[in-house]
Design an enzyme around this catalytic site. Sequence first.
Site, PDB file in Angstrom:
ATOM      1  N   SER A 175       0.744  -1.208   0.147  1.00  0.00           N
ATOM      2  CA  SER A 175       0.243  -0.021   0.140  1.00  0.00           C
ATOM      3  C   SER A 175       0.770   1.206  -0.006  1.00  0.00           C
ATOM      4  O   SER A 175       1.682   1.470  -0.881  1.00  0.00           O
ATOM      5  CB  SER A 175      -0.945  -0.122   1.226  1.00  0.00           C
ATOM      6  OG  SER A 175      -1.945   0.930   0.982  1.00  0.00           O
TER       7      SER A 175
ATOM      8  N   ASP B 218      -3.633   6.060  -3.260  1.00  0.00           N
ATOM      9  CA  ASP B 218      -2.662   5.566  -2.666  1.00  0.00           C
ATOM     10  C   ASP B 218      -2.007   4.485  -3.776  1.00  0.00           C
ATOM     11  O   ASP B 218      -2.801   4.221  -4.817  1.00  0.00           O
ATOM     12  CB  ASP B 218      -2.590   4.818  -1.331  1.00  0.00           C
ATOM     13  CG  ASP B 218      -3.607   3.869  -1.199  1.00  0.00           C
ATOM     14  OD1 ASP B 218      -4.610   3.557  -2.202  1.00  0.00           O
ATOM     15  OD2 ASP B 218      -3.974   3.394  -0.204  1.00  0.00           O
TER      16      ASP B 218
ATOM     17  N   ASP C  12      -2.017   1.123  -4.011  1.00  0.00           N
ATOM     18  CA  ASP C  12      -2.774   0.087  -4.501  1.00  0.00           C
ATOM     19  C   ASP C  12      -4.237   0.621  -4.693  1.00  0.00           C
ATOM     20  O   ASP C  12      -5.020  -0.351  -4.788  1.00  0.00           O
ATOM     21  CB  ASP C  12      -2.677  -1.090  -3.734  1.00  0.00           C
ATOM     22  CG  ASP C  12      -3.143  -0.982  -2.184  1.00  0.00           C
ATOM     23  OD1 ASP C  12      -3.216   0.337  -1.685  1.00  0.00           O
ATOM     24  OD2 ASP C  12      -3.581  -1.703  -1.501  1.00  0.00           O
TER      25      ASP C  12
ATOM     26  N   ASP D  11      -6.760   1.403  -3.019  1.00  0.00           N
ATOM     27  CA  ASP D  11      -8.141   0.924  -2.520  1.00  0.00           C
ATOM     28  C   ASP D  11      -8.838   2.198  -1.564  1.00  0.00           C
ATOM     29  O   ASP D  11      -9.702   2.127  -0.814  1.00  0.00           O
ATOM     30  CB  ASP D  11      -7.877  -0.178  -1.680  1.00  0.00           C
ATOM     31  CG  ASP D  11      -6.856  -0.081  -0.510  1.00  0.00           C
ATOM     32  OD1 ASP D  11      -6.206   0.957  -0.547  1.00  0.00           O
ATOM     33  OD2 ASP D  11      -6.697  -0.947   0.332  1.00  0.00           O
TER      34      ASP D  11
END
Length: 451
Positions: A97, A236, A238, A240
């Site tokens: 992340s 961010d 990734d 999510d």
Amino acid sequence: MDLSCFKAYDLRGRVPDQLNPILAEKIGRAYVAITGAKKIIVGYDIRLSSPEITEALSSGLMAAGADVFDIGLCGTEQVYFATSHYNMDGGIMVTASHNPKDHNGMKMVGPESRPISSDNGLNDIRDRVLEPFADAPEQGRYETLEVMSAYIDHLLGYVDGASLKPMTIVCNAGNGGAGLVIDEIEQHLPFEFVKLHHQPDGHFPNGVPNPIVPENRKVTADAVIEHGAAMGIAWDGDYDRCFFFDENGRFIEGYYIVGLLADQFLRKTGSGKVIHDPRLIWNTLDLVKAAGGEAIESKTGHAFIKQRMRDEDAVYGGEMSAHHYFRDFAYCDSGMIPWLLIAERLCQSGQTLSSLIDARIEAYPASGEINRTINDPPKVIAAIEAKYTVGAKSVSFVDGLSVEFDNWRFNLRMSNTEPVIRLNVESRGDIPLMEEKTKELLAEMERLNIQ
């Protein structure tokens, strides 16, 4: 073997000392041993170490007899989507992340993309890694799976395409994976995208993508103003989580986005339950009630919110930390559905994003989350509780300490991972009161910390 990369909700650690291909291979074997999964989705983020760790993880999964369906470079939510959409037994996303670039990790789910965390299997997987393994009688198969087209179709199903109108949107992928999705979805939308830090690049030439850090926001805010955009979006690594900027380049506190999304979703469904975290609540309660929904409080954290959403069959769940969850997305969080819904709202209402948000800030001004390092967090929270619960209208311990009075309230909670206390304060339409009480509580925490 160093297993410090196993955390409460996922795995994260420095490469190669805390996470490396040797450990990843064992984690694959342990995942199958503990879950019994036979068909597993695997995807990975843009980090330079991700392909190698994913390959080792897949080898372990197949050695244990499971079939691997590799969806390639993607966002965490695509692993969630593919696992539920294709009825797989589980999914693993290789990502760290917004951690530093020399880190990596994994997020794991089971059937229907149910999260696997420390209280339902992650610790068992960690412990199993230390035991010996034997190869399965029959090695699992490996195949690649193209999920982008089905995923894009699903995303577009959340908005009324006919109501969308041309507008300019600034999007900052932070050199993470979000740009790949924007490139695909823009063909189906009347929007013009101004693309910043768009190319996936695990070297992170513009810093680690984490828009919650104030110094990372300027480039998006400036571009919104320069291009006269209707809004700005930043993700961010990734993707999510997504973060919003209004047409003036102002960063919008995640709390107000929760209320706006709840309202937009309930306008479509007419009714339904909305899950929210306990840190800041009044704005969300007000909007959900007005839209004919039912607001339900849950402990902060994705594993808790997702479980509560399933228990209640909630249509939407939101946390002020920019995680947004959707029933039709396997109750999982997505960083793509939120901006589509807000773009739709701007098109349908003809209002600016600032006008939609200003009215809510005026009605329920909030401090935003303030973190303070404290030597003995339980002692300080207990002392605040003793002092402030006298004469309070209500006191709740759903997540930390929530104390409510007629015109203001606060939530005080400990970090799970560090000696930090997090404070949130809000009032009913009274900015000076909110600011005064915030200052008062911070001073009290400081005094107690010195004692």
